[in-house]
Design a protein around this motif. Structure first.
Motif, mmCIF file in Angstrom:
data_model
loop_
_atom_site.group_PDB
_atom_site.id
_atom_site.type_symbol
_atom_site.label_atom_id
_atom_site.label_comp_id
_atom_site.label_asym_id
_atom_site.label_seq_id
_atom_site.Cartn_x
_atom_site.Cartn_y
_atom_site.Cartn_z
ATOM 1 N N ILE A 97 31.364 -18.688 11.784
ATOM 2 C CA ILE A 97 32.230 -17.533 11.521
ATOM 3 C C ILE A 97 33.626 -17.986 11.107
ATOM 4 N N HIS A 142 25.370 -16.608 10.921
ATOM 5 C CA HIS A 142 24.496 -16.399 12.073
ATOM 6 C C HIS A 142 24.995 -17.218 13.251
ATOM 7 N N SER A 143 24.905 -16.641 14.427
ATOM 8 C CA SER A 143 24.853 -17.463 15.626
ATOM 9 C C SER A 143 23.387 -17.843 15.793
ATOM 10 N N ASP A 152 27.831 -10.809 9.563
ATOM 11 C CA ASP A 152 27.172 -11.462 10.697
ATOM 12 C C ASP A 152 25.805 -10.811 10.903
ATOM 13 N N THR A 173 34.852 -13.042 17.737
ATOM 14 C CA THR A 173 35.338 -12.835 16.370
ATOM 15 C C THR A 173 36.551 -11.925 16.372
ATOM 16 N N GLU A 213 29.585 -6.254 10.481
ATOM 17 C CA GLU A 213 28.370 -6.296 11.293
ATOM 18 C C GLU A 213 27.726 -4.928 11.180
ATOM 19 N N GLY A 265 27.801 -20.603 16.537
ATOM 20 C CA GLY A 265 28.007 -19.406 15.745
ATOM 21 C C GLY A 265 29.467 -19.225 15.370
ATOM 22 N N SER A 270 23.321 -11.956 12.932
ATOM 23 C CA SER A 270 22.662 -12.527 14.109
ATOM 24 C C SER A 270 21.726 -11.521 14.778
#
Length: 407
Positions: free
Chosen positions: A111, A225-226, A204, A135, A175, A107, A206
Motif C-alpha cells: 500500500i 493486496h494484503s 485494495d 492505511t 476499497e 500488505g 484484499s
C-alpha cells in the motif's frame, strides 16, 4: 524447451509453460496450479523451489555487464528479484489481469509503495471513509509530514468522489467494500472521472481477492493486496503485492520497493504460492459459511443490523452484485445492546470465533469495539467476524450460544 527466468527489470511477467492438456483460456484454478512455472527448470519438482539466497552468481563478466538487459537469464540480489518470488508475481499478475506484479514484505509494504510511487509534496488524495485502519493512519498522520493532504469521502455516490477532486489531486484510493462497515462505492464512474483528469486510482482488493473481483478490469490503475489474508490463507505468512499494467508505474513502484527494502522473503513467497493453489476452494467455503452466519444474525432479535454486501438488506447490495462475482467471509454486525459489556460478553462467549485481527486464514475470528465508528462523539459498537473454514453448522451454533440473553 526451457523458458527464460523472470527478469525483475523487465515489464513482462514470466510466461506460463504449455500445459499437458492445453486449453485456450485456462480457468482460475488452472492458472493458480500451473501458470508461471517451468517444471523442467524445477527439475521435476511439483512445488516451486525456495531460492533461499541473497546473492546470485554470474558465469562471466559479460553476463554481469548485461544483468539489467531485458530477457536476462540471471537474477542479481533478492532485494530486487528472486526466482521463487517471480513465480508468485507471475501468477498474481495473470489472475488480476495485469502485466506485472511486485511482491512486498507485507500488505502495508504494498500500500505504501503504491501511494509513494504516485505522490509528491503538495499532492492530494481522495479516499472513502472506513478504509483499512493502518492505511487511514498513513494518509491522515504520516503523509502530511511530506505535504500530502487527504479528503475522506463519507459516501458511496461516485458524484461525491468527483466533487472531492482538487487541481492537485493525484490519487484516488479505493476499497469496495470498505473495511469496517463494508460499504460498496460504485467504482467504474470514479475510475472514468479519474482517467479523464490523469488521476491514478489504487484499489485494495484484499477482501474479494482476484477470485471474486478484478479492479483493473473496471478502470483502476493499480491493485494492492494484503497477501497475508486470503491469498496466504493459513495464518502463517505475511506479504503483499502491487499489480498493474502501465510500465512507468511499474518502474516507480519498483523503485519504492527496492530502495525502502519492502521485499518479500523467498520462503514467504513459497508459502503464498502454496496458498494460491487452494484459493478458489477456500473462497467458495468462506462465501457460503459467511452468508449462512450473516443470515442467521440478521434474523436474531439481539442484532440491530448486519453489514454484509451479500445480503439483500445491504444498502449497496445491487452495486455489489454488479461489481463482485461473490463475497468473502469478512463482515460486521451491531447488537441492539450498544454497550461495551454486551460486546465483550459476545466476544468472550464464542468458542470457535477466536479474538484476533488478521483475517483471511482457516480459523474464524472476532473483534469488537468502536474502531469502525464514523462519529467519535457518538461511537457505535461494531463486532467484526471473519468466518473461517470450520463446519457451517458449528459456526452458526457458536454464534447462537454467544447471543443468548443479549436481546
Amino acid at each position: 524447451m526451457t523458458q527464460p527466468e523472470f527478469d525483475p527489470y523487465s515489464s513482462q511477467v514470466c510466461p506460463s509453460p504449455p500445459l499437458e492438456d492445453p486449453v485456450a483460456q485456462p480457468g482460475f484454478e488452472t492458472l493458480c496450479a500451473h501458470f508461471g512455472e517451468d517444471r523442467v527448470a524445477q527439475r521435476g519438482a511439483a512445488a516451486v523451489p525456495i531460492y533461499q539466497a541473497s546473492t546470485f552468481i554470474y558465469p562471466d563478466a559479460e553476463s554481469w555487464e548485461r544483468r539489467h538487459d531485458p530477457g536476462t537469464l540471471y537474477f542479481e540480489y533478492t532485494r530486487v528479484g528472486n526466482p521463487t518470488t517471480a513465480v508468485l508475481e507471475a501468477k498474481l499478475a495473470r489472475l488480476e489481469g495485469g502485466t506485472w506484479a511486485l511482491a512486498t514484505a507485507s500488505g502495508m509494504g504494498a500500500i505504501t509503495a503504491a501511494l509513494n510511487a504516485c505522490l509528491h509534496a503538495g499532492a492530494h488524495v481522495v479516499a472513502p471513509v472506513g478504509i483499512y485502519h493502518p492505511t487511514q493512519r498513513y494518509l491522515r498522520y504520516y503523509l502530511p509530514r511530506f505535504g500530502v493532504d487527504t479528503t475522506f469521502v463519507d459516501s458511496c455516490d461516485p458524484a461525491d468522489f468527483v466533487a472531492a477532486i482538487r487541481p492537485n489531486t493525484r490519487v484516488i484510493y479505493l476499497e469496495s467494500p470498505t473495511s469496517g462497515l463494508f460499504a460498496v462505492p460504485e467504482i467504474p464512474p470514479i475510475t472514468a472521472a479519474a482517467a479523464q483528469r490523469s488521476i491514478i486510482t489504487i484499489f485494495d482488493n484484499s477482501w474479494a481477492t482476484p477470485y471474486f473481483q478484478n479492479p483493473l478490469k473496471i478502470g483502476c490503475d493499480l491493485v494492492v493486496h494484503s497477501a497475508t489474508k486470503y491469498i496466504g490463507g493459513h495464518s502463517d505468512v505475511v506479504g503483499g503485492v502491487v499489480i498493474g499494467r502501465d510500465e512507468q508505474l511499474r518502474r516507480r513502484v519498483f523503485r519504492e520497493v527496492e530502495l525502502l527494502g519492502a521485499v518479500l522473503d523467498p520462503f514467504a513467497a513459497f508459502l503464498l504460492i502454496r496458498g494460491l493453489r487452494t484459493l478458489a476452494l477456500r473462497m467458495e467455503h468462506h462465501q457460503a459459511a459467511g452468508l449462512a452466519v450473516a443470515r442467521f444474525l440478521e434474523q436474531h432479535p439481539a442484532v440491530r443490523c448486519v453489514h454484509h454486501p451479500g445480503l439483500p438488506s445491504h444498502p449497496q447490495h445491487q452495486i455489489a452484485r454488479r461489481q463482485l462475482r461473490g463475497f468473502s467471509g469478512l463482515f460486521s454486525f451491531e447488537l441492539k445492546n450498544q454497550s461495551r459489556e454486551a460486546t465483550h460478553q459476545f466476544m468472550n462467549r464464542t468458542k470457535l470465533f477466536k479474538i484476533g485481527v488478521s483475517w483471511g486464514g482457516y480459523e474464524s475470528l472476532v473483534i469488537g469495539g468502536t474502531l469502525f465508528s464514523k462519529d467519535p462523539a457518538q461511537p457505535t459498537w461494531v463486532i467484526r467476524l471473519h468466518v473461517g473454514l470450520e463446519a457451517v453448522e458449528d459456526l452458526v451454533a457458536d454464534v447462537r450460544r454467544a447471543l443468548e440473553g443479549l436481546s
